[in-house]
Design a protein around this motif. Sequence first.
Motif, PDB file in Angstrom:
ATOM      1  N   TYR A 149      -6.201   3.859 -10.951  1.00 25.18           N
ATOM      2  CA  TYR A 149      -4.767   3.776 -10.672  1.00 25.18           C
ATOM      3  C   TYR A 149      -4.493   2.781  -9.555  1.00 25.18           C
ATOM      4  O   TYR A 149      -3.619   1.919  -9.671  1.00 25.18           O
ATOM      5  N   PHE A 150      -5.247   2.875  -8.465  1.00 24.91           N
ATOM      6  CA  PHE A 150      -5.002   2.004  -7.313  1.00 24.91           C
ATOM      7  C   PHE A 150      -5.179   0.540  -7.674  1.00 24.91           C
ATOM      8  O   PHE A 150      -4.377  -0.302  -7.296  1.00 24.91           O
ATOM      9  N   VAL A 199       2.220   1.709  -3.519  1.00 27.42           N
ATOM     10  CA  VAL A 199       1.189   2.142  -4.467  1.00 27.42           C
ATOM     11  C   VAL A 199       0.823   3.609  -4.225  1.00 27.42           C
ATOM     12  O   VAL A 199       0.747   4.416  -5.157  1.00 27.42           O
ATOM     13  N   ILE A 200       0.636   3.972  -2.955  1.00 25.92           N
ATOM     14  CA  ILE A 200       0.228   5.344  -2.637  1.00 25.92           C
ATOM     15  C   ILE A 200       1.371   6.319  -2.898  1.00 25.92           C
ATOM     16  O   ILE A 200       1.184   7.373  -3.504  1.00 25.92           O
ATOM     17  N   ALA A 210       0.847  -1.195   0.000  1.00 25.53           N
ATOM     18  CA  ALA A 210       0.000   0.000   0.000  1.00 25.53           C
ATOM     19  C   ALA A 210       0.882   1.245   0.000  1.00 25.53           C
ATOM     20  O   ALA A 210       0.620   2.200  -0.738  1.00 25.53           O
ATOM     21  N   LEU A 217      -8.480   7.915  -9.645  1.00 21.42           N
ATOM     22  CA  LEU A 217      -7.781   7.388  -8.470  1.00 21.42           C
ATOM     23  C   LEU A 217      -8.023   5.890  -8.311  1.00 21.42           C
ATOM     24  O   LEU A 217      -7.090   5.113  -8.112  1.00 21.42           O
ATOM     25  N   GLY A 262       1.990   6.645  -6.547  1.00 18.40           N
ATOM     26  CA  GLY A 262       0.810   7.315  -7.092  1.00 18.40           C
ATOM     27  C   GLY A 262       0.836   8.812  -6.803  1.00 18.40           C
ATOM     28  O   GLY A 262       0.507   9.630  -7.669  1.00 18.40           O
ATOM     29  N   SER A 317      -2.073  -1.996  -7.755  1.00 10.54           N
ATOM     30  CA  SER A 317      -2.074  -3.166  -6.863  1.00 10.54           C
ATOM     31  C   SER A 317      -1.824  -4.440  -7.654  1.00 10.54           C
ATOM     32  O   SER A 317      -1.125  -5.340  -7.203  1.00 10.54           O
ATOM     33  N   CYS A 345      -9.597  -3.394  -5.198  1.00  9.78           N
ATOM     34  CA  CYS A 345      -8.300  -2.808  -4.819  1.00  9.78           C
ATOM     35  C   CYS A 345      -7.766  -3.494  -3.568  1.00  9.78           C
ATOM     36  O   CYS A 345      -6.604  -3.919  -3.522  1.00  9.78           O
TER      37      CYS A 345
END
Lengths: 419, 315
Positions: free
Chosen positions: A296-297, A238-239, A235, A293, A242, A301, A385
């Motif tokens: 993308y997530f 990814v965040i 996470a 968003l 991102g 993932s 997700c």
Amino acid sequence: MPETFALVRREFRASVRTRTYLLGTLVGPVLIALVFVLPLVFMKVGGNRQVVVVDADGTGLGARVAATLGADDRYRVDLVIPPPARADSVRAALRGRVAAETIDGYLWIGADAARSGEVVYEGRNAASPRDMGDIRRAVTPAVQTERLRDSGVDPAVLSEALRPVEVEALGLRADAPDGPSRAGESMDVAMVVTFGLYMMILLYGMSVLRGVREEKENRVVELVLSSVRPEQLMAGKVIGIGAAGLLQVTIWVAFAALAIGFGDVLAVALGAGLPDIPSIPWSLGAVFLACFLGGYFLYASIYAAVGATATSGQDAQNVQMIATAPLMLAFFAVFAVIDDPAGPVATAGSLLPFTSPLVLPPRIALAPVPAWELAAAFAILAVSCLAFLWIGGKVYKVTILATGQRPSLKQLWRWVRAG
Amino acid sequence: MADPVVELRGARKTYGSTVAVEGLDLAIPSSATFALLGPNGSGKTTTIRMILRIQEPDAGQVRIFGRPPGPGSLDRVGYLPEERGLYPKMTVRDILVFLAELKRIPPKEGRGRVERWLERVGLADRAGDTVESLSKGMQQKLQFIAAVVHDPELVILDEPFSGLDPINQQALRDIVADLRREGRTILFSTHIIEHAERLCDHVCILARGRAVAHGSVGEVKREHGERYVALGLETWSAVAEAAVREAPGVGGVTHDGAAFEIRLVDGAAPQALLRHLVERGVDVRRFEVMEPTLHQVFLERVGRPPVEMEAPTVA
């Protein structure tokens, strides 16, 4: 969750400090600038046409065509009315001028053109659909006017009948209480969102995959996992990546906005029309943002989970197809949705998590989507997700030991269930 | 005894059809220096990974500080993995502050600690350099710091001396000595018995995923105690050697000239051996009942030496 924040911040810094990021951030705006400015420049510099209108008919038809065409800034029009006896030599002379490139072409309105319809354009730009369209639009009403007048229609009635009609396209939507919006603009923004998301997934999804693989390769993952759960690590990646991507996109959009502003000035300076800055309802904007968003997530993932199965760079090349294939599918679904925004592909594509983030923006811009469908789409997307983060974490855990041969899908599934 | 810092009960972990650890019971008391001793592939790293929650056991229980490993308890553990690695593009300061942050040390405090540690290992002037620009030996020092920067109560070192140059071996020994003085619990795995013998007060000998001996070093040796006799003769003779081999309770004999090492079978009394030798007229110069070395315990329990003559890994 200070440790998750630390993970996010590390990933963000790590991506922002790469040379490719800096380059992308700088080159992006240059490309945007070219996209906005070049067409204006081409329109002005490359677009001017020097055309001679020859009225062999002598009825004044040529003068009307020349006036209509000449009203367009792009055309500089000369009118020639040759005596019938010299028509051939005039024609030969004009051909010579085209060959010598002193004019782009000439429009020959033959004798009795209104009835026989014999109008010929000869020129270097005869293959240009745009130029030929302009010329046809100038000739057709002039000839029609001539024919109607011949049939005895009053010129006043005629001019009233031929007054142009403006058709404005306004999208009326049940879900947009702020009133009708210009439908075309919503669609433009939707396509920017969809293609932007597609690019973002391809660029930053690969970044996530690479990051996961490198952590495994240089073994730092073992140390990190002695403090945090693998899902947290994923996470964070990814965040963080991102956020770096969003920052870059924001810089680009800000630059694009500047370019539009500057483009306005330039456009005015060059004598072209003002481009409109699109305006869309807030509710639509919120859906677009959620799609961007969420999309993308989800894909980040998936890329993270796929990256966790890879044990070498070579391997990563092969397995990234697993993530790229549904993205391609979504991309093609978008075109089906544009054709038929209420069709079965649109409905199914809006619910399937792999396609919904790309399919929803154009669909909702074209036609209202029922609220329940929208709610279901985002619920499915959110759950997916989390599911992929979880699966990615499991895969990470079971493959941390595996170096060398990549595990088969069957093996992976058994591990994920057991681990 | 107070609650153990680390406790495993019936822990089991398999990878596919390979059993890595089976029915493992382990208790590491507070402030102990504990060695996980075993040959390669005996389950040391898997055991450590289960303690650190990097891998979860298929069966059994793992507890650290009296509860399952989790955010609260893992913050109190430091780890030096066998396969070392750091983010190569991060600066020395950033990566250490980051790793401390994962243990919930706020960055501000972390920076101060990192400065002090870098000062101590002589890397203060490299704080702003990237990890990849450092030599291998310097990177190893960073890895030590990462294991202790958050002041952990339990420090886990997996094969800590493998791949270290002599200077770093000494540096690590100093760090371990300091940790012991401060009363921290240390768990390290090794396949080198001398390290376990010299540094540890507790030991667990692992073979094929099972514990074959477990407890304080004294306990482990006592279980095997009074079973070795060092015998010195005036001169070696075939007659004397035959007398030694024929003596009651003798399980095995090795000798180097006139110096014999005799292993007694279970329940055999050393006095019976001495009486036999005297009766046979063997000229005894030295007769000593010995505490077994860990090496002997290991050989007896595992059946082979711990190091399969592997080349020392020098990076």
